[in-house]
Structure formats: C-alpha cells, structure tokens
Design an enzyme around this catalytic site. Sequence first.
Site, PDB file in Angstrom:
ATOM      1  N   GLY A   1      35.729  57.828  18.284  1.00 53.95           N
ATOM      2  CA  GLY A   1      34.943  57.352  19.422  1.00 53.95           C
ATOM      3  C   GLY A   1      33.438  57.499  19.256  1.00 53.95           C
ATOM      4  O   GLY A   1      32.729  57.734  20.234  1.00 53.95           O
TER       5      GLY A   1
ATOM      6  N   ASP B   1      37.694  55.065  25.709  1.00 55.60           N
ATOM      7  CA  ASP B   1      36.789  55.930  24.940  1.00 55.60           C
ATOM      8  C   ASP B   1      35.536  56.302  25.740  1.00 55.60           C
ATOM      9  O   ASP B   1      35.208  57.492  25.869  1.00 55.60           O
ATOM     10  CB  ASP B   1      36.406  55.273  23.609  1.00 55.60           C
ATOM     11  CG  ASP B   1      37.568  55.183  22.639  1.00 55.60           C
ATOM     12  OD1 ASP B   1      38.684  55.592  22.997  1.00 55.60           O
ATOM     13  OD2 ASP B   1      37.360  54.701  21.511  1.00 55.60           O
TER      14      ASP B   1
HETATM   15  N1  LIG Z   1      25.007  57.897  15.373  1.00 53.11           N
HETATM   16  C1  LIG Z   1      25.038  56.599  15.654  1.00 53.11           C
HETATM   17  N2  LIG Z   1      23.882  55.906  15.799  1.00 53.11           N
HETATM   18  C2  LIG Z   1      23.916  54.575  16.080  1.00 53.11           C
HETATM   19  N3  LIG Z   1      25.055  53.837  16.202  1.00 53.11           N
HETATM   20  C3  LIG Z   1      26.222  54.484  16.074  1.00 53.11           C
HETATM   21  C4  LIG Z   1      26.289  55.892  15.799  1.00 53.11           C
HETATM   22  N4  LIG Z   1      27.591  56.243  15.717  1.00 53.11           N
HETATM   23  C5  LIG Z   1      28.310  55.097  15.918  1.00 53.11           C
HETATM   24  N5  LIG Z   1      27.506  54.057  16.128  1.00 53.11           N
HETATM   25  C6  LIG Z   1      27.923  52.650  16.356  1.00 53.11           C
HETATM   26  O1  LIG Z   1      29.339  52.610  16.506  1.00 53.11           O
HETATM   27  C7  LIG Z   1      29.930  51.777  15.464  1.00 53.11           C
HETATM   28  C8  LIG Z   1      31.300  52.316  15.106  1.00 53.11           C
HETATM   29  O2  LIG Z   1      32.129  52.095  16.216  1.00 53.11           O
HETATM   30  P1  LIG Z   1      33.671  51.763  16.102  1.00 53.11           P
HETATM   31  O3  LIG Z   1      34.140  51.558  17.485  1.00 53.11           O
HETATM   32  O4  LIG Z   1      33.914  50.665  15.104  1.00 53.11           O
HETATM   33  O5  LIG Z   1      34.299  53.112  15.503  1.00 53.11           O
HETATM   34  P2  LIG Z   1      34.473  54.524  16.233  1.00 53.11           P
HETATM   35  O6  LIG Z   1      33.986  54.414  17.643  1.00 53.11           O
HETATM   36  O7  LIG Z   1      33.853  55.549  15.365  1.00 53.11           O
HETATM   37  O8  LIG Z   1      36.069  54.700  16.224  1.00 53.11           O
HETATM   38  P3  LIG Z   1      37.133  54.351  17.410  1.00 53.11           P
HETATM   39  O9  LIG Z   1      36.560  53.200  18.193  1.00 53.11           O
HETATM   40  O10 LIG Z   1      38.386  53.942  16.670  1.00 53.11           O
HETATM   41  O11 LIG Z   1      37.299  55.595  18.158  1.00 53.11           O
HETATM   42  C9  LIG Z   1      28.926  51.819  14.342  1.00 53.11           C
HETATM   43  O12 LIG Z   1      29.052  50.691  13.476  1.00 53.11           O
HETATM   44  C10 LIG Z   1      27.612  51.792  15.123  1.00 53.11           C
HETATM   45  O13 LIG Z   1      27.336  50.484  15.570  1.00 53.11           O
HETATM   46  C1  LIG Z   2      41.835  50.658  19.521  1.00 55.77           C
HETATM   47  C2  LIG Z   2      41.453  51.175  20.899  1.00 55.77           C
HETATM   48  O1  LIG Z   2      42.628  51.161  21.727  1.00 55.77           O
HETATM   49  C3  LIG Z   2      40.982  52.628  20.870  1.00 55.77           C
HETATM   50  C4  LIG Z   2      39.825  52.925  19.971  1.00 55.77           C
HETATM   51  O2  LIG Z   2      39.529  54.315  20.033  1.00 55.77           O
HETATM   52  C5  LIG Z   2      40.400  50.259  21.478  1.00 55.77           C
HETATM   53  C6  LIG Z   2      40.180  50.435  22.984  1.00 55.77           C
HETATM   54  O3  LIG Z   2      41.003  51.042  23.658  1.00 55.77           O
HETATM   55  O4  LIG Z   2      39.166  49.909  23.475  1.00 55.77           O
HETATM   56 MG   LIG Z   3      34.695  52.898  18.946  1.00 52.02          MG
END
Ligand SMILES: Nc1ncnc2c1ncn2[C@@H]1O[C@H](COP(=O)(O)OP(=O)(O)OP(=O)(O)O)[C@@H](O)[C@H]1O
Ligand SMILES: C[C@@](O)(CCO)CC(=O)[O-]
Ligand SMILES: [Mg+2]
Length: 334
Positions: A116, A161
């Site tokens: 997240g 999230d």
């Molecule tokens: N420290 C940060 N500074 C700026 N942007 C960030 C930072 N951390 C995350 N991001 C943004 O979030 C994106 C990643 O988000 P993504 O939703 O794809 O993955 P996640 O949130 O880490 O995992 P998930 O959604 O599965 O929990 C990065 O490409 C960037 O755009």
């Molecule tokens: C893959 C997903 O279900 C969780 C990402 O952490 C996307 C969402 O709920 O927005």
């Molecule tokens: Mg995410």
Amino acid sequence: MRVLASAPAKIILFGEHSVVYGKPAIAAAIDLRTYVWAEFNDKGAIRIEAKDIRVPGLTVSFSEDEIYFESDYGKAAEVLSYVRQAIELVREEADANGRGITVSITSQIPVGAGLGSSAAVAVATIGAVSRLLGLELSNEEVGKLGHQVELLVQGASSGIDPTVSAIGGFIHYEKGKFERLPFMELPIVVGYTGSSGSTKELVAMVRRTYEEMPEVIEPVLVAMGKIVEKARDVLLSELDEDVRFAQLGRLMNINHGLLDALGVSTKKLSELVYAARTAGALGAKITGAGGGGCMYALAPENQSEVATAITIAGGTPMITRISGEGLRIEEVLP
Ligand SMILES: Nc1ncnc2c1ncn2[C@@H]1O[C@H](COP(=O)(O)OP(=O)(O)OP(=O)(O)O)[C@@H](O)[C@H]1O
Ligand SMILES: C[C@@](O)(CCO)CC(=O)[O-]
Ligand SMILES: [Mg+2]
C-alpha cells in the site's frame, strides 16, 4: 508554515482483487510509514521532492536542492502521479487552486510491493497539505479523498488501502464501508520477493480476464468473498486461539490458490508461499496486488523458522506488527 504528516503501510489479510468487484476484504495497517512535509512556495507551482523512491527505469539524483529525473518526463510524471493528484484534490477542496505547494517525501515502504505505498503516500500528502491549507478533515475523510486519488490514477480502486492507511488498525471493508475489528496481534511474517508489480496493471489484467470469461471468473470472486466472511467469523469467534489460527491458515491457502488462478502470482511469490508452509506456517498467501511484491505467512509457533525459510528461498522476511494508528500529524512549524 510547515506540516509533517505520516501514514502507514497495510497488509491485506484476505480479499484483494475480489474487493474491487464489491466483495468484502480484511486488512490491517502495519508499522512501516511514509512521511510527507508540506509547505508553501511562492512560484505558484506544485513541487515534489521524492527523496527515496526507487522505481525500475527511473533514477532520481540530487544537486544541492534540485532533483533530476534521469528518464523521460512521462515516466517521472507517472511515478509522481499519486502525489500530484493528492495535492490538486486538496487545493480544489480548499479553493486554493494555483497556490504554490512543495512536498517532500521519505518512505519506509517498498514501492509496488503490495504494502500500500500508493495509498500511504496519497494519505500522508492529503493529511499534510490539508492542514497547511487550514482544512479540518477527519482521518475518515482523508481516506475518502485518498480513494479518489487512487481512482484518478489507477482507473479502478476499491478504496480499502487508503481507508486502512488513514484510520489504522484492523478492518473489514466492503463497498466503501468499513467495520473495525478488535485489535489483535497476529503472528505473521511478511516475505518480500524484491520485485515489484503495478496495481493499476494487475487490476486491469484481472478485469480483461473477467470481461473475456465472466462465467468462469465470477464464481472465483464469489468464493473469495466467502473466504473473507468465513475469516471474519473465525476472527470474531470464541474458539481457542490454536483452532482459530489453524482455520485462518487454511483460508489463507485457499485464497492464495484463487489469486494464483486469477493470474496475479509469480513463480517467486509462490516459492516463498510454499517455503513458508513447508517450514511450518499454518497458511501463506500473496498480500496486495501481486505480480511481485509480498506474501505473508501465519506462524504462531515458528516465526523465526518461517523467516529463515523465506530467506533461503531468496526472499526478504520482515517481522512487522499491526499498527493501531493511521494518519498522524507529526509536526506543525510556524
Ligand atoms: N515514496 C513515494 N514517493 C512518491 N510516490 C510513491 C512513493 N511510494 C509509492 N509511490 C507511488 O505509488 C506507486 C506504486 O503503487 P502501486 O499501487 O502500484 O503499489 P503499492 O501501493 O506499493 O502496492 P499495493 O497497491 O498492491 O498495495 C509508485 O509507482 C508511485 O507512483
Ligand atoms: C488489488 C487491490 O484489491 C488491493 C491492492 O492492495 C486493489 C484495490 O483494492 O484497490
Ligand atoms: Mg497501491
């Protein structure tokens, strides 16, 4: 005036992906945080200093107080899109369009790892900038704006999230509504593959499969929803702890199998999942969007053996704790 806000990472215990289709999910905030400083600038522009973001294909370097992106402009704009949208949304809410704002971000959360990071950076940015602009928002309202940011950037988001990052703790979430579950310490180990997946792309990939064969995918999503309801019953039951953990472990394994069926696991993720189970975890599954990123294991008796097994399988174990606290205003300086 300068404001520092922070917001936590999360794990999804059950129900990622199916939650995007209106099914329930269970998530908890964990004790890794993103920190955002916000202050005014007199250039009328949005300026973003992303100090430690590491995204494949994008290198950020510094010269005195300037940052340079060693990549094409499009990639940099895409990577910073959650932060930019968060600032624009709050400026609009506060009727302060055109006001120059600088934010500076540091984060403990690995990016694209299912923990997240996108929600935490959006929530911490909204928290800091709204305080700077004098908006009084509750953490729940910040979570709702965070959901809008994810919708604008990703095209689809359930909102789980940003909600859990904003309010903290342990929640059951369904269609924008959340129920707080009693706070409990769960003996989990998170295993990081070291690679990343983009939530936007993974959610879109699942959507394509769904549209191609809804009669096959809908029952999978329904089953995922049932797993979540069963897990909620088990979590809230009076059963002995060892019985509850054993049942939760079995539900995690079924949930992982269904996520694999949707195509969001990878060879490495599944290797970490099986390594953890072989080392005695009661259950193990992907957490978050998948495509790389993290899995987690439930290991009441043997957290350290499971952590070692994850390391031997080539992953990085993280023993994290569930965090009661969501968005926090850390400092307000004149
Ligand atoms: N420290 C940060 N500074 C700026 N942007 C960030 C930072 N951390 C995350 N991001 C943004 O979030 C994106 C990643 O988000 P993504 O939703 O794809 O993955 P996640 O949130 O880490 O995992 P998930 O959604 O599965 O929990 C990065 O490409 C960037 O755009
Ligand atoms: C893959 C997903 O279900 C969780 C990402 O952490 C996307 C969402 O709920 O927005
Ligand atoms: Mg995410």
